[in-house]
Scaffold this active site. Structure first.
Site, PDB file in Angstrom:
ATOM      1  N   ASP A  50       0.848  -1.199   0.000  1.00  0.00           N
ATOM      2  CA  ASP A  50       0.000   0.000   0.000  1.00  0.00           C
ATOM      3  C   ASP A  50       0.882   1.248   0.000  1.00  0.00           C
ATOM      4  OD1 ASP A  50      -2.975   1.041   0.844  1.00  0.00           O
ATOM      5  OD2 ASP A  50      -1.394   2.258   1.755  1.00  0.00           O
ATOM      6  N   TYR A  55       3.085   9.874  -0.283  1.00  0.00           N
ATOM      7  CA  TYR A  55       4.173   9.257   0.492  1.00  0.00           C
ATOM      8  C   TYR A  55       5.537   9.493  -0.164  1.00  0.00           C
ATOM      9  CZ  TYR A  55       0.326   6.459   2.562  1.00  0.00           C
ATOM     10  OH  TYR A  55      -0.837   6.026   3.160  1.00  0.00           O
ATOM     11  N   LYS A  80      -2.798   5.992  -4.123  1.00  0.00           N
ATOM     12  CA  LYS A  80      -3.891   6.920  -3.787  1.00  0.00           C
ATOM     13  C   LYS A  80      -3.669   8.289  -4.421  1.00  0.00           C
ATOM     14  CE  LYS A  80      -3.781   4.688   0.719  1.00  0.00           C
ATOM     15  NZ  LYS A  80      -2.337   4.539   0.983  1.00  0.00           N
ATOM     16  N   HIS A 113      -7.574   9.627  -1.630  1.00  0.00           N
ATOM     17  CA  HIS A 113      -6.907   9.570  -0.325  1.00  0.00           C
ATOM     18  C   HIS A 113      -7.720  10.226   0.801  1.00  0.00           C
ATOM     19  CE1 HIS A 113      -2.543   9.213   1.346  1.00  0.00           C
ATOM     20  NE2 HIS A 113      -3.432   8.933   2.276  1.00  0.00           N
ATOM     21  N   LEU A 195      -1.652  -0.093  14.347  1.00  0.00           N
ATOM     22  CA  LEU A 195      -1.018  -0.192  15.665  1.00  0.00           C
ATOM     23  C   LEU A 195      -1.068   1.171  16.361  1.00  0.00           C
ATOM     24  CD1 LEU A 195       2.169  -2.131  14.407  1.00  0.00           C
ATOM     25  CD2 LEU A 195      -0.046  -3.091  15.105  1.00  0.00           C
ATOM     26  N   LYS A 235       2.865  -1.049   9.223  1.00  0.00           N
ATOM     27  CA  LYS A 235       4.059  -0.445   8.616  1.00  0.00           C
ATOM     28  C   LYS A 235       5.257  -0.684   9.527  1.00  0.00           C
ATOM     29  CE  LYS A 235       7.098   3.119   8.854  1.00  0.00           C
ATOM     30  NZ  LYS A 235       7.887   3.605  10.017  1.00  0.00           N
ATOM     31  N   SER A 236       6.361  -1.074   8.946  1.00  0.00           N
ATOM     32  CA  SER A 236       7.626  -1.086   9.678  1.00  0.00           C
ATOM     33  C   SER A 236       8.760  -1.017   8.679  1.00  0.00           C
ATOM     34  CB  SER A 236       7.766  -2.353  10.531  1.00  0.00           C
ATOM     35  OG  SER A 236       9.053  -2.357  11.127  1.00  0.00           O
ATOM     36  N   ARG A 241      10.630  -6.772  12.519  1.00  0.00           N
ATOM     37  CA  ARG A 241       9.211  -6.416  12.747  1.00  0.00           C
ATOM     38  C   ARG A 241       8.376  -6.672  11.495  1.00  0.00           C
ATOM     39  NH1 ARG A 241      10.318  -0.528  15.478  1.00  0.00           N
ATOM     40  NH2 ARG A 241      11.065  -1.258  17.504  1.00  0.00           N
ATOM     41  N   ASN A 245       5.151  -9.082  11.828  1.00  0.00           N
ATOM     42  CA  ASN A 245       3.783  -8.581  11.630  1.00  0.00           C
ATOM     43  C   ASN A 245       2.947  -9.450  10.685  1.00  0.00           C
ATOM     44  OD1 ASN A 245       4.413  -6.541  13.369  1.00  0.00           O
ATOM     45  ND2 ASN A 245       4.681  -4.982  11.800  1.00  0.00           N
TER      46      ASN A 245
HETATM   47  P1  A2P Z   1       9.465   0.968  12.657  1.00  0.00           P
HETATM   48  O1  A2P Z   1       8.903   1.326  11.308  1.00  0.00           O
HETATM   49  O2  A2P Z   1      10.542   1.907  13.086  1.00  0.00           O
HETATM   50  O3  A2P Z   1       9.874  -0.481  12.742  1.00  0.00           O
HETATM   51  P2  A2P Z   1       1.269   1.765  12.346  1.00  0.00           P
HETATM   52  O4  A2P Z   1       1.364   0.566  11.444  1.00  0.00           O
HETATM   53  O5  A2P Z   1       0.093   1.764  13.272  1.00  0.00           O
HETATM   54  O6  A2P Z   1       1.361   3.066  11.581  1.00  0.00           O
HETATM   55  O7  A2P Z   1       2.545   1.731  13.314  1.00  0.00           O
HETATM   56  C1  A2P Z   1       3.857   1.906  12.788  1.00  0.00           C
HETATM   57  C2  A2P Z   1       4.828   2.120  13.939  1.00  0.00           C
HETATM   58  O8  A2P Z   1       4.897   0.931  14.730  1.00  0.00           O
HETATM   59  C3  A2P Z   1       6.222   2.391  13.442  1.00  0.00           C
HETATM   60  O9  A2P Z   1       6.806   3.307  14.357  1.00  0.00           O
HETATM   61  C4  A2P Z   1       6.920   1.041  13.524  1.00  0.00           C
HETATM   62  O10 A2P Z   1       8.300   1.187  13.768  1.00  0.00           O
HETATM   63  C5  A2P Z   1       6.245   0.426  14.725  1.00  0.00           C
HETATM   64  N1  A2P Z   1       6.124  -1.030  14.614  1.00  0.00           N
HETATM   65  C6  A2P Z   1       5.590  -1.717  13.587  1.00  0.00           C
HETATM   66  N2  A2P Z   1       5.612  -3.042  13.831  1.00  0.00           N
HETATM   67  C7  A2P Z   1       6.162  -3.207  15.056  1.00  0.00           C
HETATM   68  C8  A2P Z   1       6.454  -4.343  15.851  1.00  0.00           C
HETATM   69  N3  A2P Z   1       6.171  -5.568  15.437  1.00  0.00           N
HETATM   70  N4  A2P Z   1       7.051  -4.127  17.061  1.00  0.00           N
HETATM   71  C9  A2P Z   1       7.335  -2.864  17.476  1.00  0.00           C
HETATM   72  N5  A2P Z   1       7.086  -1.762  16.766  1.00  0.00           N
HETATM   73  C10 A2P Z   1       6.502  -1.910  15.567  1.00  0.00           C
END
Ligand code: A2P
Length: 282
Positions: A50, A55, A80, A113, A195, A235-236, A241, A245
């Site tokens: 996505d 972005y 988007k 968007h 998250l 998102k990570s 991570r 996820n």
């Molecule tokens: P990072 O990208 O530095 O790994 P959302 O998906 O709700 O937008 O949340 C994204 C945030 O959550 C980012 O700061 C990401 O950090 C962090 N994040 C994503 N997956 C994990 C995970 N499994 N454990 C800890 N932090 C996570």
């Protein structure tokens, strides 16, 4: 470690297509991080990416897609239309620009968007998306951050129901009323900031459930989205991570867990109210 992509369920959409229930979110993924992050996501089993014009990472997402050995049809790609591109002709131009950056012939899903009610152009924009779909350049069309009046207005004007509405959704803000409306209209719900932009990762209630299952709080939240039937876009940029996820198919939240997570509802958002949001910059 990778997850078999076949474990990720597909959610049927109202136009006869379907979408992998977990997608890799790229909001706030800087351009220089986007190609390696998306490549890593594809390596560990994600088959749904996505992105969005705003972005500023569509080109880098496109590079990761081009480098991948996977067949084009095996990867579901969403982008988007950004706010200043509302309007029929503007939308057509914006779509071409995004496709050029992504390097794709056909897109899986194109979303408006933000509704930008202040412009009062979203019906014209939606007409452009309807025509883009008819041309075959995009397989499915939908919206993001739309509330009920704008949803009803585009459906009333065109008879075309968006396949999904991507909205801010996490345990603080489960969007119960909007989800009920979506169910009534045949619209799937997709969760951004699933998250809570990371703000719920240290929540003590989620920590207890996570410990019970030997999983992380992020994995518990992703299961919660899956078990509610939502399409979820974690998102990570951190490889461990990214893998974690999507590694959520070896445990199930029970009814008590789901009820406990429901107590976290507070209405708190991490992003703006769609009725007020009119960001025009990049
Ligand atoms: P990072 O990208 O530095 O790994 P959302 O998906 O709700 O937008 O949340 C994204 C945030 O959550 C980012 O700061 C990401 O950090 C962090 N994040 C994503 N997956 C994990 C995970 N499994 N454990 C800890 N932090 C996570």
């Amino acid at each position: 470690m990778a997850v078999d992509p076949a474990l990720v369920p597909r959610i049927p959409l109202n136009d006869g297509t379907s979408i992998p229930q977990i997608g890799f979110g790229t909001w706030q993924v800087a351009p220089e991080d986007a190609e390696p992050s998306v490549s890593e996501a594809l390596r560990v089993g994600y088959r749904h990416i996505d992105t969005a014009a705003v972005y500023a990472n569509e080109a880098e997402v496109g590079q990761a897609l081009a480098k991948s050995d996977l067949a084009r049809d095996d990867i579901y790609v969403t982008t988007k239309l950004w706010n200043p591109d509302h309007g029929y002709d503007e939308a057509m131009r914006a779509f071409d620009l995004s496709m050029g950056k992504l390097g794709l012939e056909q897109l899986d899903l194109y979303l408006i968007h933000w509704q930008c009610v202040q412009f009062d152009k979203y019906v014209d924009t939606w007409r452009a998306l309807v025509d883009l779909r008819a041309s075959g350049r995009v397989r499915s069309i939908g919206v993001s951050n739309f509330k009920e009046p704008a949803l009803r207005a585009i459906i009333d004007a065109t008879g075309v129901v968006p396949v999904l509405n991507q909205v801010e959704l996490h345990p603080w803000s489960p969007q119960t009323a909007l989800r009920e409306l979506h169910a009534e209209l045949g619209i799937a719900t997709e969760s951004w900031s699933p998250l809570a932009s990371g703000q719920l990762l240290d929540d003590p209630t989620l920590a207890v459930i996570a410990e019970k299952h030997g999983k992380s709080t992020a994995q518990v939240m992703i299961r919660w989205h899956l078990q509610l039937g939502l399409i979820v876009l974690p998102k990570s940029i951190t490889p461990v991570r990214i893998a974690q996820n999507i590694d959520v198919f070896d445990f199930v939240l029970d009814a008590d867990d789901m009820a406990t997570i429901a107590t976290l509802e507070s209405g708190r958002r991490t992003g703006p109210d769609p009725d007020e949001y009119l960001e025009l910059g990049w």
